[in-house]
Enzyme design. Structure first.
Site, PDB file in Angstrom:
ATOM      1  N   HIS B 199      18.274  20.744  28.293  1.00 43.28           N
ATOM      2  CA  HIS B 199      17.908  21.138  26.932  1.00 43.28           C
ATOM      3  C   HIS B 199      18.769  20.389  25.917  1.00 43.28           C
ATOM      4  O   HIS B 199      18.253  19.830  24.947  1.00 43.28           O
ATOM      5  CB  HIS B 199      18.084  22.655  26.797  1.00 43.28           C
ATOM      6  CG  HIS B 199      17.816  23.195  25.428  1.00 43.28           C
ATOM      7  ND1 HIS B 199      16.685  23.921  25.117  1.00 43.28           N
ATOM      8  CD2 HIS B 199      18.529  23.119  24.271  1.00 43.28           C
ATOM      9  CE1 HIS B 199      16.719  24.263  23.841  1.00 43.28           C
ATOM     10  NE2 HIS B 199      17.830  23.790  23.304  1.00 43.28           N
ATOM     11  N   GLU B 200      20.066  20.362  26.155  1.00 40.44           N
ATOM     12  CA  GLU B 200      20.970  19.725  25.188  1.00 40.44           C
ATOM     13  C   GLU B 200      20.745  18.222  25.126  1.00 40.44           C
ATOM     14  O   GLU B 200      20.686  17.628  24.048  1.00 40.44           O
ATOM     15  CB  GLU B 200      22.432  20.035  25.529  1.00 40.44           C
ATOM     16  CG  GLU B 200      22.799  21.510  25.423  1.00 40.44           C
ATOM     17  CD  GLU B 200      22.413  22.134  24.091  1.00 40.44           C
ATOM     18  OE1 GLU B 200      22.363  21.417  23.080  1.00 40.44           O
ATOM     19  OE2 GLU B 200      22.123  23.345  24.073  1.00 40.44           O
ATOM     20  N   HIS B 203      17.776  17.218  23.102  1.00 41.49           N
ATOM     21  CA  HIS B 203      17.951  17.192  21.645  1.00 41.49           C
ATOM     22  C   HIS B 203      18.318  15.785  21.189  1.00 41.49           C
ATOM     23  O   HIS B 203      17.903  15.334  20.122  1.00 41.49           O
ATOM     24  CB  HIS B 203      19.047  18.172  21.216  1.00 41.49           C
ATOM     25  CG  HIS B 203      18.563  19.584  21.038  1.00 41.49           C
ATOM     26  ND1 HIS B 203      17.452  19.896  20.284  1.00 41.49           N
ATOM     27  CD2 HIS B 203      19.038  20.767  21.500  1.00 41.49           C
ATOM     28  CE1 HIS B 203      17.265  21.210  20.306  1.00 41.49           C
ATOM     29  NE2 HIS B 203      18.213  21.769  21.036  1.00 41.49           N
ATOM     30  N   TYR B 214      14.988  20.161  12.007  1.00 36.14           N
ATOM     31  CA  TYR B 214      15.436  21.379  12.678  1.00 36.14           C
ATOM     32  C   TYR B 214      15.310  22.584  11.756  1.00 36.14           C
ATOM     33  O   TYR B 214      16.294  23.217  11.364  1.00 36.14           O
ATOM     34  CB  TYR B 214      16.888  21.203  13.133  1.00 36.14           C
ATOM     35  CG  TYR B 214      17.259  22.071  14.319  1.00 36.14           C
ATOM     36  CD1 TYR B 214      16.682  21.874  15.561  1.00 36.14           C
ATOM     37  CD2 TYR B 214      18.195  23.083  14.186  1.00 36.14           C
ATOM     38  CE1 TYR B 214      17.024  22.653  16.641  1.00 36.14           C
ATOM     39  CE2 TYR B 214      18.545  23.881  15.263  1.00 36.14           C
ATOM     40  CZ  TYR B 214      17.951  23.652  16.486  1.00 36.14           C
ATOM     41  OH  TYR B 214      18.303  24.433  17.571  1.00 36.14           O
ATOM     42  N   GLU B 223      13.095  22.625  19.342  1.00 38.76           N
ATOM     43  CA  GLU B 223      13.583  23.519  20.393  1.00 38.76           C
ATOM     44  C   GLU B 223      12.659  23.501  21.614  1.00 38.76           C
ATOM     45  O   GLU B 223      13.113  23.477  22.764  1.00 38.76           O
ATOM     46  CB  GLU B 223      13.669  24.946  19.846  1.00 38.76           C
ATOM     47  CG  GLU B 223      15.001  25.257  19.216  1.00 38.76           C
ATOM     48  CD  GLU B 223      16.126  25.006  20.203  1.00 38.76           C
ATOM     49  OE1 GLU B 223      16.094  25.557  21.311  1.00 38.76           O
ATOM     50  OE2 GLU B 223      17.027  24.226  19.865  1.00 38.76           O
ATOM     51  N   ASP B 296      18.626  31.513  11.831  1.00 39.03           N
ATOM     52  CA  ASP B 296      18.343  30.586  12.935  1.00 39.03           C
ATOM     53  C   ASP B 296      17.454  29.424  12.473  1.00 39.03           C
ATOM     54  O   ASP B 296      16.508  29.045  13.156  1.00 39.03           O
ATOM     55  CB  ASP B 296      17.688  31.377  14.088  1.00 39.03           C
ATOM     56  CG  ASP B 296      17.472  30.532  15.343  1.00 39.03           C
ATOM     57  OD1 ASP B 296      18.198  29.536  15.517  1.00 39.03           O
ATOM     58  OD2 ASP B 296      16.569  30.877  16.123  1.00 39.03           O
ATOM     59  N   HIS B 301      14.669  29.210  17.535  1.00 38.92           N
ATOM     60  CA  HIS B 301      14.802  29.642  18.924  1.00 38.92           C
ATOM     61  C   HIS B 301      13.860  30.793  19.262  1.00 38.92           C
ATOM     62  O   HIS B 301      13.821  31.249  20.403  1.00 38.92           O
ATOM     63  CB  HIS B 301      16.241  30.060  19.235  1.00 38.92           C
ATOM     64  CG  HIS B 301      17.204  28.918  19.226  1.00 38.92           C
ATOM     65  ND1 HIS B 301      17.877  28.531  18.089  1.00 38.92           N
ATOM     66  CD2 HIS B 301      17.593  28.064  20.195  1.00 38.92           C
ATOM     67  CE1 HIS B 301      18.645  27.494  18.375  1.00 38.92           C
ATOM     68  NE2 HIS B 301      18.492  27.186  19.644  1.00 38.92           N
TER      69      HIS B 301
END
Ligand SMILES: [Zn+2]
Lengths: 129, 382
Positions: B199-200, B203, B214, B223, B296, B301
């Site tokens: 996931h990271e 990005h 974002y 996301e 958020d 998310h």
């Protein structure tokens, strides 16, 4: 006087809220000084970093939204202090109560937002936009 | 919802478990560790199996992979030319260039460099998990999509572990992946899960390609893309088809004190956890339930659940290895150059349909599955 810190975002998308009643603290004068010293009007919007936290710090009439990396100096002092004396709440005021479902293909079905006037965030575009 | 207080000392110092949580420590170990350990098998050992897998189901992939070289660069569009091309033994196999640093509990970056490519395991679990996990993500992007690292040109994969004091998060700071150790009460270390590492890193790929802003819908898509490639990394590493896959993001991240399986479920958003302290997984699974919020970054998310489900449904409908069909379609859409930073769900959906048509033809199972996925979550491609 109430100080509220809301931490949102993060990989998990979990939201935490800490609230402190300054009058209930043993050292209210220090809290007032700390709050007054904060650069409330000097919080330029920071480019969001994926999965990092966003902090929303409120003490009427002030409110500031900070990226995690902006929470330094006196901001960090305040946040650390709030976290030291208050338990976090995981209340999710924005889920269920404030959802304004936008219907695909019917952008005008999107309901009015019940956002505090201090928040400049525009509603997300309907998928037809 | 009632708010059981979290004792401060346990929040500040790990290891002190609040009494109400002690009551429900699950005897079941679950299968977290089994899955994670399996996924952490060494890159080299897995390689032959992977190539067989990939070759069998998608003949275009293997030749494609070998046409990548200094001359063809990172362009994934060279696949057609590469079909059936002879393997050029003179072209060196690309390899990841991993660099793991240790913040040693401080919130400063990058920290001390503790393990670089080719160095043996350090014995520090987080360091070695990050190293192995980055290898798995690199393998997915390079071997399946022909993308060598985040930039497509083999730039180093940088990660920092042990960030902060009981830091409950992992993030991408624009240059590196950063992992906290967790508080030990709600979260274990964030390097536990291959899907989180994927996931990271994803990005970073999004930042280099579609640059989805974002915030709000484009942020939820950002996301979503990270969840897609996080899940696919895990499936690829473990050789799981769409049916066998958990479709969970961050399995093994919660401690056994939390009533939940993972941070998110791509297939069934809103069902990943239901816990006294954390509450219920709030992700919507349909566009009618899109959550409007200021927190958020506009609920990035939360609303990612909607496209996540569209993707997972399409993958399950097609069956087989998701990275080979829907994953490829999504990668094409992400890197195809048609998406703009502010694009929302409808435009993204259309981009995936266009990518599916381009690759598989107007009348194909793949196009039908992608269309069905978006229809099921109430998103009308435009
Ligand atoms: Zn993310």
């Amino acid at each position: 006087m109430e100080v509220e810190v809301v931490r949102s975002g993060g990989l998990a998308g979990l939201r935490l809220t800490w609230t402190v009643e300054v009058e209930d603290q043993p050292d209210p004068e220090e809290w007032v000084l700390l709050v007054e010293r904060l650069p409330w009007s000097d919080t330029p919007p920071a480019p969001p970093e994926p999965d990092r936290y966003t902090y929303r710090i409120r003490c009427e009439p002030h409110v500031a939204t900070l990226a995690e990396r902006q929470v330094t100096g006196p901001w960090r002092d305040l946040v650390d202090r709030v976290r030291d004396v208050a338990e976090p709440s995981r209340r999710r005021a924005d889920v269920g109560g404030r959802a304004a479902p936008a219907q695909p293909g019917a952008p005008d079905a999107e309901g009015p937002r019940t956002t505090a006037p201090s928040d400049p965030t525009p509603a997300p575009p309907a998928p037809g936009d | 919802m009632p708010q059981p207080p979290v004792p401060r000392e346990s929040r500040v110092r790990a290891g002190i478990v609040p009494p109400y949580l002690l009551l429900r420590i699950a005897a079941a170990e679950e299968h977290y560790d089994v899955a994670a350990d399996a996924a952490r098998r060494s890159l080299l050992r897995d390689e032959p199996m992977r190539e067989l897998r990939v070759e069998g189901a998608h003949p275009g992939l293997l030749p494609h992979e070998h046409t990548r070289s200094a001359t063809t660069g990172r362009d994934h569009d060279v696949e057609a030319e590469g079909e059936g091309a002879p393997v050029d033994a003179a072209v060196p196999e690309p390899a990841p260039d991993r660099r793991i640093s240790d913040a040693q509990g401080a919130e400063s970056l990058p920290g001390h460099l503790v393990r670089t490519e080719g160095q043996p395991a350090t014995g520090d679990v987080a360091v070695d998990q990050a190293y192995d996990g980055l290898g798995e993500v690199w393998a997915l992007f390079e071997r399946v999509y022909g993308r060598d690292a985040i930039d497509g040109e083999g730039a180093p994969l940088e990660a920092t572990v042990h960030f902060g004091d009981h830091y409950d998060n992992a993030f991408w700071d624009g240059e590196r992946m950063v992992f906290g150790d967790g508080d030990g009460e709600v979260f274990r270390g964030f390097t536990q899960s291959i899907s989180v590492i994927g996931h990271e890193l994803a990005h970073g790929v999004t930042e280099m390609t579609a640059r989805l802003r974002y915030r709000d819908q484009s942020g939820a898509l950002n996301e979503h893309v990270s969840d897609v490639f996080g899940a696919l990394t895990e499936q690829y590493a473990m050789g799981q088809d769409a049916e066998a896959a958990t479709w969970l993001i961050g399995e093994g991240i919660f401690t056994e004190l939390v009533q939940g399986r993972a941070l998110r479920s791509m297939l069934e958003p809103g069902t990943a956890y239901d816990d006294d302290v954390l509450g219920r997984d709030p992700q919507p699974a349909h566009f009618r339930d899109y959550i409007v919020t200021d927190a958020d970054n506009g609920g990035v998310h939360l609303n990612s659940g909607i496209p996540n489900r569209a993707f997972a449904l399409a993958a399950v409908e097609l069956g087989g290895f998701a990275w080979e069909h829907v994953g490829r379609i999504w990668y094409d859409a992400l890197t195809g150059g048609t998406l703009r930073p502010n694009d929302g769900f409808a435009v993204f959906a259309a981009a995936t349909l266009a990518a599916a048509r381009e690759r598989y033809g107007d009348v194909s199972r793949e196009v039908a599955a992608v269309a069905n996925g978006w229809r099921a979550v109430g998103v009308e491609p435009e």
